[in-house]
Enzyme design. Structure first.
Site, short mmCIF file in Angstrom:
data_model
loop_
_atom_site.label_atom_id
_atom_site.label_comp_id
_atom_site.label_asym_id
_atom_site.label_seq_id
_atom_site.Cartn_x
_atom_site.Cartn_y
_atom_site.Cartn_z
CB SER A 2 5.12 -1.61 11.79
OG SER A 2 4.59 -0.46 12.17
CG ASN A 4 -1.75 1.20 1.30
OD1 ASN A 4 -1.95 2.11 0.41
ND2 ASN A 4 -2.46 1.37 2.47
CD1 TRP A 5 3.77 0.98 -2.76
CD2 TRP A 5 3.55 2.27 -4.65
NE1 TRP A 5 4.22 0.50 -3.79
CE2 TRP A 5 4.42 1.04 -4.76
CE3 TRP A 5 3.44 3.27 -6.01
CZ2 TRP A 5 5.16 0.74 -6.21
CZ3 TRP A 5 3.97 2.89 -6.98
CH2 TRP A 5 4.75 1.54 -7.15
CE LYS A 6 -0.20 3.61 4.49
NZ LYS A 6 -0.38 3.70 6.10
CD GLU A 40 -3.73 -2.60 7.19
OE1 GLU A 40 -2.77 -2.76 6.78
OE2 GLU A 40 -4.31 -1.53 6.99
CD GLU A 88 -3.41 5.51 6.37
OE1 GLU A 88 -3.34 5.60 5.31
OE2 GLU A 88 -2.29 5.03 7.27
CG HIS A 145 -6.15 1.74 5.26
ND1 HIS A 145 -5.70 2.81 5.95
CD2 HIS A 145 -5.21 0.87 4.88
CE1 HIS A 145 -4.44 2.72 6.43
NE2 HIS A 145 -3.90 1.38 5.75
N GLY A 163 4.73 1.36 4.91
CA GLY A 163 6.16 1.90 4.75
C GLY A 163 7.17 1.26 4.30
N GLY A 168 2.03 2.36 10.59
CA GLY A 168 3.13 3.36 10.35
C GLY A 168 3.70 3.83 11.80
C1 PEP Z 1 -0.93 0.06 5.80
O1 PEP Z 1 -0.83 1.09 5.28
O2 PEP Z 1 -2.01 -0.59 5.71
C2 PEP Z 1 0.03 -0.22 6.99
C3 PEP Z 1 0.08 -1.23 7.62
O3 PEP Z 1 1.29 0.67 7.00
P1 PEP Z 1 2.46 0.43 7.47
O4 PEP Z 1 3.18 -1.01 7.15
O5 PEP Z 1 3.54 1.45 7.25
O6 PEP Z 1 2.16 0.21 9.14
#
Ligand code: PEP
Length: 253
Positions: A215, A9-11, A169, A99, A97, A237, A175
């Site tokens: 993470s 997931n590049w966001k 998640e 976010e 998600h 990330g 993050g």
């Molecule tokens: C995500 O964007 O869904 C995520 C899990 O991010 P990260 O790996 O940076 O925690």
């Protein structure tokens, strides 16, 4: 064996040029996938077509949107429809998600409608669930994620839910560099599978891929992915770093 998935997931990161270089680099270094392993790249909307072109039909590698709208077309300025995704060869979309839930107030019913329109148009939903820190600290995470599934995916038929990928998640691990322990992740993902078994049946529950996100990095992917109810990861990330993500792909069961 259930499908094991490394989903990036590049966001809202990278320029087109950086994204293209990253994608090409990962594809050139990634191991050959077996029939039950997949890689999914959820790239920013303006890069979807470029990503589809680069992947060029590579077996078991897919491009995903990060979000869709709950309508097929119309006067919804700025939104992305499943029809648009179909027209350029995008096969997946992230839905729900944390976010999107937090910053854009996306709630149960709206997410259920997105899941429906995705499935009706042969787009695979990667449906996210997970609890905030306060809920984890109160120890009520099992009920919290149960409600997320009940309200947004448990209206689906057995055949429909089998087409959904679930990503657990925990918001406190996204993050933050703070990963759930493999036991914490296994416990709640086992709980999610049990809920599916109870609502549908064991066979259905055993077919659905449940990813862990929060993470994930090269250093913890092996341990997380070796858990029986963790079928890969949704990675933010670390998916922006070529060698990290290549190692995460290598950690798939
Ligand atoms: C995500 O964007 O869904 C995520 C899990 O991010 P990260 O790996 O940076 O925690």
């Amino acid at each position: 064996m259930r499908t094991q998935i490394a989903a990036a997931n590049w966001k809202m990161n990278l320029t087109l040029q950086q994204g293209e270089a990253l994608l090409k680099g990962i594809l050139s270094k990634a191991k050959t996938l077996n029939e039950h392993q997949q890689i999914v790249f959820a790239v920013p909307a303006p890069y979807l077509q470029a990503a589809v072109n680069i992947i060029n039909g590579t077996k078991n590698v897919f491009v995903s949107a990060q979000n869709i709208y709950n309508k097929k077309s119309g006067a919804y300025t700025g939104e992305i429809s499943v029809e648009m995704l179909n027209s350029i060869g995008v096969t997946h979309t992230i839905i729900g998600h944390s976010e999107r839930r937090e910053y854009f107030n996306e709630h149960y019913k709206f997410l259920a409608e997105k899941v429906d329109i995705a499935l009706e148009n042969n787009i695979t939903p990667v449906f996210c669930c997970g609890e905030p820190l306060g809920i984890r600290e109160a120890g009520t995470q099992n009920a919290f994620v149960a409600k997320q599934l009940e309200e947004s995916v448990f209206h689906l038929s057995k055949n429909e839910i089998k087409k959904v990928v679930i990503a657990y998640e925990p918001i406190w691990a996204i993050g933050t560099g703070k990963t759930a322990t493999s036991q914490q992740a296994q416990d709640i993902q086992h709980h999610l599978r049990s809920l599916i078994a109870k609502h549908y049946d064991e066979e259905t529950a055993n077919e659905i891929s449940i990813l862990y996100g929060g993470s994930v990095k090269a250093a913890n992917a092996n341990e997380l992915f070796s858990q029986p109810d963790i079928d890969g990861g949704l990675v933010g990330g670390a998916s922006l770093m070529e060698d990290e993500f290549v190692k995460i792909i290598e950690a798939l069961k």
